[in-house]
Scaffold this motif. Sequence first.
Motif, PDB file in Angstrom:
ATOM      1  N   ASP A   9      21.165  14.824  -6.930  1.00 48.34           N
ATOM      2  CA  ASP A   9      20.038  15.085  -6.042  1.00 48.34           C
ATOM      3  C   ASP A   9      19.409  13.763  -5.627  1.00 48.34           C
ATOM      4  O   ASP A   9      19.125  12.909  -6.477  1.00 48.34           O
ATOM      5  N   ILE A  10      19.176  13.607  -4.338  1.00 43.70           N
ATOM      6  CA  ILE A  10      18.487  12.429  -3.809  1.00 43.70           C
ATOM      7  C   ILE A  10      17.070  12.846  -3.432  1.00 43.70           C
ATOM      8  O   ILE A  10      16.877  13.774  -2.642  1.00 43.70           O
ATOM      9  N   THR A  11      16.099  12.181  -4.023  1.00 43.38           N
ATOM     10  CA  THR A  11      14.693  12.478  -3.762  1.00 43.38           C
ATOM     11  C   THR A  11      14.042  11.275  -3.099  1.00 43.38           C
ATOM     12  O   THR A  11      14.260  10.134  -3.512  1.00 43.38           O
ATOM     13  N   ILE A  12      13.251  11.523  -2.058  1.00 42.91           N
ATOM     14  CA  ILE A  12      12.573  10.452  -1.318  1.00 42.91           C
ATOM     15  C   ILE A  12      11.062  10.626  -1.455  1.00 42.91           C
ATOM     16  O   ILE A  12      10.532  11.721  -1.226  1.00 42.91           O
ATOM     17  N   ASN A  13      10.384   9.565  -1.827  1.00 45.04           N
ATOM     18  CA  ASN A  13       8.928   9.499  -1.765  1.00 45.04           C
ATOM     19  C   ASN A  13       8.551   8.385  -0.793  1.00 45.04           C
ATOM     20  O   ASN A  13       9.128   7.294  -0.839  1.00 45.04           O
ATOM     21  N   ALA A  14       7.616   8.671   0.069  1.00 41.99           N
ATOM     22  CA  ALA A  14       7.175   7.698   1.074  1.00 41.99           C
ATOM     23  C   ALA A  14       5.710   7.357   0.828  1.00 41.99           C
ATOM     24  O   ALA A  14       4.873   8.246   0.638  1.00 41.99           O
ATOM     25  N   THR A  15       5.380   6.063   0.836  1.00 44.03           N
ATOM     26  CA  THR A  15       4.024   5.607   0.548  1.00 44.03           C
ATOM     27  C   THR A  15       3.487   4.769   1.712  1.00 44.03           C
ATOM     28  O   THR A  15       4.189   3.905   2.242  1.00 44.03           O
ATOM     29  N   LYS A  16       2.238   5.032   2.052  1.00 41.40           N
ATOM     30  CA  LYS A  16       1.554   4.246   3.090  1.00 41.40           C
ATOM     31  C   LYS A  16       0.062   4.267   2.794  1.00 41.40           C
ATOM     32  O   LYS A  16      -0.503   5.327   2.480  1.00 41.40           O
ATOM     33  N   ASP A  17      -0.544   3.105   2.845  1.00 41.41           N
ATOM     34  CA  ASP A  17      -1.984   2.967   2.612  1.00 41.41           C
ATOM     35  C   ASP A  17      -2.392   3.589   1.282  1.00 41.41           C
ATOM     36  O   ASP A  17      -3.451   4.224   1.154  1.00 41.41           O
ATOM     37  N   GLY A  18      -1.537   3.427   0.271  1.00 40.81           N
ATOM     38  CA  GLY A  18      -1.851   3.900  -1.069  1.00 40.81           C
ATOM     39  C   GLY A  18      -1.638   5.377  -1.301  1.00 40.81           C
ATOM     40  O   GLY A  18      -1.878   5.867  -2.409  1.00 40.81           O
TER      41      GLY A  18
END
Length: 325
Positions: free
Chosen positions: A47-56
């Motif tokens: 399984d490939i999991t993506i988390n995206a972060t911007k401005d904390g």
Amino acid sequence: MRIKLFTLLLLVNIGFTQTLSNVKQSIENGRIVITYDLTGDAQKSYDITINATKDGKTIIPRAIAGPVYVKPGVKHILWWEPLLEGRELQGWTFRLTASERLFNMVFVKGGTFEMGSNDGGDDEKPIHTVILSDFYIGATEVTQAQWEAIMGNNPSHFKGDNLPVEKVSWDDIQTFLIKLNQQTGQTYRLPTEAEWEYAARGGVQSSNVSYQYAGSNTIGDLAWYKDNSGSTTHPVAQKQPNELGLYDMSGNVWEWCNDNYDANYYQNSAKKNPQGPSSVQYRLLRGGSWDFNTQLCRVAARVRDLPYGRSNYIGFRLVRVVSSQ
């Protein structure tokens, strides 16, 4: 035109042998494009999991195209369209994780079905319309090998890696789920009663069919039950699956659902994604088992047990929410 403007961070779960490498990213035609290589056991899937972060703030991207369940290989590709989520295109930092897939999960497209039956007990009435969202459900009951991989023990009476785990209470499973979700970064849970019955009936693929059992009216084709089990559980996925490719939804072991049990719940249950009554002493079980007759192996049959109850004819299967992909 390609513009590289963000950094992608890689995390590999401790204890797994897979490695993410050669990661490249760009913006093309209003989409963020991510390519990567994955090395690991060629016999396994990940399984490939993506988390995206911007401005904390960290989010799980939802407008993802491309496979998130892959075999090892080169030049895997994913696309994210943040504009479809009302988000800005630029300025994101990503964390990509690869987790060995322990469970074969089957996607179930949400839809509308008629839940309940007039052929069983009073608690199966009235037949009522239910609307469900998409979800994933385990192709098989959780096996003893899968339980032991997470918990480090095997409470089952009938021993065998590919036999369903049994003698696990509803409460025991909550501990299992906490550990599993921490280890995988996914969101697994028990199915709701409505999700269980919808999947057992074959989902939208069987909207014009109403089998008594999960995939057939001939119980011996698809279930281990009192007359053919030899008074024991059997390895999962030996009998015929239903229309969705789900095994042992009828027979083998009873399966815990997430819901509380109330004999009168169908009279006033929610129409969309019902969660069961809020405060009742018992928890629900579905599907019948190796020690029960044909009547209780029907897809509409409902039974109950205390949340701390354990038996060699009770196990479970998993659901994973779509939003965790």
